[in-house]
Scaffold this motif. Structure first.
Motif, PDB file in Angstrom:
ATOM      1  N   PRO A 170     -44.418  -7.109 -25.235  1.00 50.89           N
ATOM      2  CA  PRO A 170     -44.481  -5.641 -25.182  1.00 50.89           C
ATOM      3  C   PRO A 170     -44.349  -5.047 -26.577  1.00 50.89           C
ATOM      4  O   PRO A 170     -43.684  -5.614 -27.455  1.00 50.89           O
ATOM      5  CB  PRO A 170     -43.291  -5.268 -24.299  1.00 50.89           C
TER       6      PRO A 170
ATOM      7  N   LEU B  73     -38.373  -1.814 -24.041  1.00 47.22           N
ATOM      8  CA  LEU B  73     -38.400  -1.692 -22.588  1.00 47.22           C
ATOM      9  C   LEU B  73     -37.153  -0.992 -22.048  1.00 47.22           C
ATOM     10  O   LEU B  73     -37.232  -0.268 -21.044  1.00 47.22           O
ATOM     11  CB  LEU B  73     -38.558  -3.076 -21.954  1.00 47.22           C
TER      12      LEU B  73
ATOM     13  N   ARG C 140     -37.315   2.175 -19.679  1.00 47.52           N
ATOM     14  CA  ARG C 140     -36.640   2.223 -18.372  1.00 47.52           C
ATOM     15  C   ARG C 140     -35.755   3.474 -18.290  1.00 47.52           C
ATOM     16  O   ARG C 140     -35.676   4.120 -17.239  1.00 47.52           O
ATOM     17  CB  ARG C 140     -35.811   0.957 -18.166  1.00 47.52           C
TER      18      ARG C 140
END
Length: 286
Positions: free
Chosen positions: A259, A263, A267
């Protein structure tokens, strides 16, 4: 031994197509079980294509060559059909246009090769220039005979840039070809596919077989191998091509890219957005 090696022409191998049975089929398969296996392979191919597209580092070029009615279109429909159109292209090469003919014979080919992450299928290919051009004497022997090495160099360049090349010769018998011509005559929905050239080209069968044998001998390389696929049985043809493609994609050992964002932060933003929507929903309900 890998499955593909049963059909692969080794570099420098002498080829006599009369010694390769176009009616061959694996005794462990019939049409129904082969169809189920092709469907399963299609799902695996789709998953591998997703990884190839996401990785965006390498590509796959599939060349289909055959005598008329051997099943190039059918192979594309049944084998390549499950793939996502985003990341897959089919290119058909017909008689060169005026613009294409004004350039070297590989110019129009190079414009269509796959970009990183793509799978491209050539329905006919640059090999027409050492097949049709040879059989019909469109250029002198001194010209077409030098093209084998030019093709090898071209394909080696593509391979060095990360393109895997698979070349399939769909091998049918003249008897099977004539039966398929009859099916076209008997089916009004396929009358549009009928051409007088089907029959004039058929008369040149021995010359085409000789030309194909030279192509297979002189241009099957480690970087761009040829596979001779018994194609009298359409279901077996589809099975063989599917398995070889999946085997080649698996050999890439594809991995999804890491990625490019945090993340945990994404989130946090997601949950915050979700909470705002839930709050608005509660307020709307009173």
């Amino acid at each position: 031994m890998s499955f593909s090696n049963k059909f692969r022409i080794k570099a420098g191998q002498k080829v006599n197509l009369t010694e390769i049975d176009p009616d061959a089929r694996d005794g462990h398969h019939d049409k129904e079980s082969a169809g189920a296996e092709v469907a399963e392979l299609g799902r695996g191919m789709e998953a591998l294509q997703f990884r190839l597209y996401a990785e965006n580092r390498r590509s796959l070029l599939i060349c289909l060559q055959a005598m008329d009615a051997a099943g190039k279109d059918g192979t594309i429909r049944h084998v390549i059909g499950p793939l996502n159109p985003q990341g897959t292209r089919v290119v058909g090469f017909k008689v060169p246009s005026a613009e294409e003919a004004a350039h070297d014979f590989l110019w129009r080919i190079h414009r269509q090769v796959p970009a990183r992450g793509e799978i491209v299928i050539f329905n006919r290919s640059h090999y027409e220039d050492v097949l049709v051009a040879r059989v019909h004497k469109l250029v002198p022997k001194a010209v077409w005979s030098e093209r084998y090495q030019l093709i090898n160099d071209f394909e080696r360049t593509l391979a060095a840039g990360g393109t895997r090349i698979l070349k399939f010769f769909l091998h049918i018998s003249p008897e099977e070809q004539l039966e398929r011509f009859k099916e076209r005559l008997d089916d009004p929905a396929r009358h549009w596919k009928i051409s007088l050239a089907d029959y004039t080209e058929r008369e040149l069968w021995p010359k085409y077989q000789e030309a194909y044998a030279d192509v297979l001998e002189r241009t099957s390389t480690a970087e761009a191998p040829w596979f001779v696929v018994p194609a009298n049985h359409k279901w077996y043809r589809n099975l063989v091509v599917s398995k070889i493609i999946v085997e080649a994609l698996e050999a890439f050992d594809l991995s999804l890219p890491a990625p490019t964002v945090d993340l945990d932060e994404i989130r946090r933003r997601f949950h915050a957005a979700r909470e705002r929507l839930d709050k608005k929903d509660r307020e709307a309900k009173g």
